[in-house]
Write a protein that holds these residues in place. Structure first.
Motif, mmCIF file in Angstrom:
data_model
loop_
_atom_site.group_PDB
_atom_site.id
_atom_site.type_symbol
_atom_site.label_atom_id
_atom_site.label_comp_id
_atom_site.label_asym_id
_atom_site.label_seq_id
_atom_site.Cartn_x
_atom_site.Cartn_y
_atom_site.Cartn_z
ATOM 1 N N ASP A 93 0.834 -1.208 0.000
ATOM 2 C CA ASP A 93 0.000 0.000 0.000
ATOM 3 C C ASP A 93 0.869 1.258 0.000
ATOM 4 N N ARG A 94 1.918 1.221 0.802
ATOM 5 C CA ARG A 94 2.802 2.388 0.880
ATOM 6 C C ARG A 94 3.544 2.591 -0.447
ATOM 7 N N LEU A 95 3.966 1.490 -1.057
ATOM 8 C CA LEU A 95 4.663 1.574 -2.337
ATOM 9 C C LEU A 95 3.748 2.100 -3.435
ATOM 10 N N TRP A 96 2.518 1.618 -3.463
ATOM 11 C CA TRP A 96 1.560 2.122 -4.453
ATOM 12 C C TRP A 96 1.344 3.626 -4.302
ATOM 13 N N ASP A 97 1.249 4.076 -3.053
ATOM 14 C CA ASP A 97 1.076 5.513 -2.805
ATOM 15 C C ASP A 97 2.251 6.313 -3.372
ATOM 16 N N LYS A 98 3.461 5.854 -3.113
ATOM 17 C CA LYS A 98 4.653 6.576 -3.579
ATOM 18 C C LYS A 98 4.759 6.533 -5.101
ATOM 19 N N ALA A 99 4.448 5.390 -5.701
ATOM 20 C CA ALA A 99 4.492 5.280 -7.158
ATOM 21 C C ALA A 99 3.485 6.232 -7.793
#
Length: 250
Positions: free
Chosen positions: A234-240
């Motif tokens: 979830d955190r990675l998707w947000d940053k991407a």
């Protein structure tokens, strides 16, 4: 190719052979560089003299070192795409927020390349090349390709086994890539190095072209399945997503 061109190519290869040796082990003398290459001392001396005059190599009392002039070229590459600089900030944010090692990974000539990293020994890993099929970030890149390009990767690079968990069968790899496409992220379960796991997501431009892969990795003791697939994804998707929006709107 004429004789002059052949000489020019050979000269260039010798220059880069010397730089490659110094990249692996700095502070070498001419004798030590000779021992690590098939070049003569006189050839090495001439090339080092030119490289030193141009600032790409520096000479100290104990030997020769790569000069900071090459850093300028490297930084130019790392900032070639507008999104690369934005991704660098997101890697730093990921590392700060998760207290894990974070990275931004791109592909060049069918190799994975660390463009930005946060965490232990991060700067020493910049520019290092890794096989795509054995890392979460690499598999994210493979999943973004069509079958023809994946076939090319397998044919040219092979599916080398690094640990007992590395995928070495093409059919198994294709099955996993389809799964990655469906779920939108990839996991590395000790596939490149025993004891290390990771998770990664693709980063796209506003034109939906693949920019690279954003990932986080760490020891298996901490990187349990639920932690990777829920909190970190979830955190990675947000940053991407933030990278894509920032490229589009600033």
């Amino acid at each position: 190719m004429n004789t002059d061109q052949n000489i020019g190519v050979a000269t260039t290869r010798k220059t880069f052979a010397i730089l490659e040796v110094l990249k692996e082990e700095e502070g070498l003398t001419i004798t030590e560089i000779t021992q690590r290459t098939d070049l003569t001392k006189s050839t090495i001396y001439r090339h080092l003299k030119t490289l030193s005059e141009m600032g790409y190599v520096i000479e100290r009392d104990d030997g020769f070192y790569i000069g900071l002039r090459l850093l300028e070229i490297g930084e130019k590459t790392r900032n070639r795409e507008a999104g690369y600089t934005i991704a660098k900030r997101k890697v730093f944010e990921l590392g700060q927020e998760t207290d894990e090692r974070a990275l931004f990974f791109v592909e060049e000539d069918l190799d994975g390349v660390y463009l930005h990293r946060y965490g232990s020994l991060s700067e020493t890993m910049i520019g290092k090349r890794r096989p795509l099929h054995s890392l979460a970030s690499g598999k994210v890149i493979l999943a973004a390709w069509d079958d023809d390009k994946v076939d090319q990767y397998i044919a040219e690079k092979g599916l080398t086994e690094y640990t007992s968990n590395t995928t070495t069968d093409p059919d198994s790899l294709y099955e996993e890539l389809n799964h990655i496409r469906e779920q939108g992220y990839a996991v590395n379960n000790e596939e490149y190095m025993d004891g290390l796991c990771g998770v990664s997501v693709p980063v796209y431009t506003p034109e939906n072209e693949l920019l690279g892969a954003l990932g986080v990795f760490g020891p298996t003791s901490r990187f349990k399945d639920k932690y990777m697939r829920n909190e970190l994804v979830d955190r990675l998707w947000d940053k991407a997503g933030e990278v894509k929006v920032t490229i589009a709107y600033g």
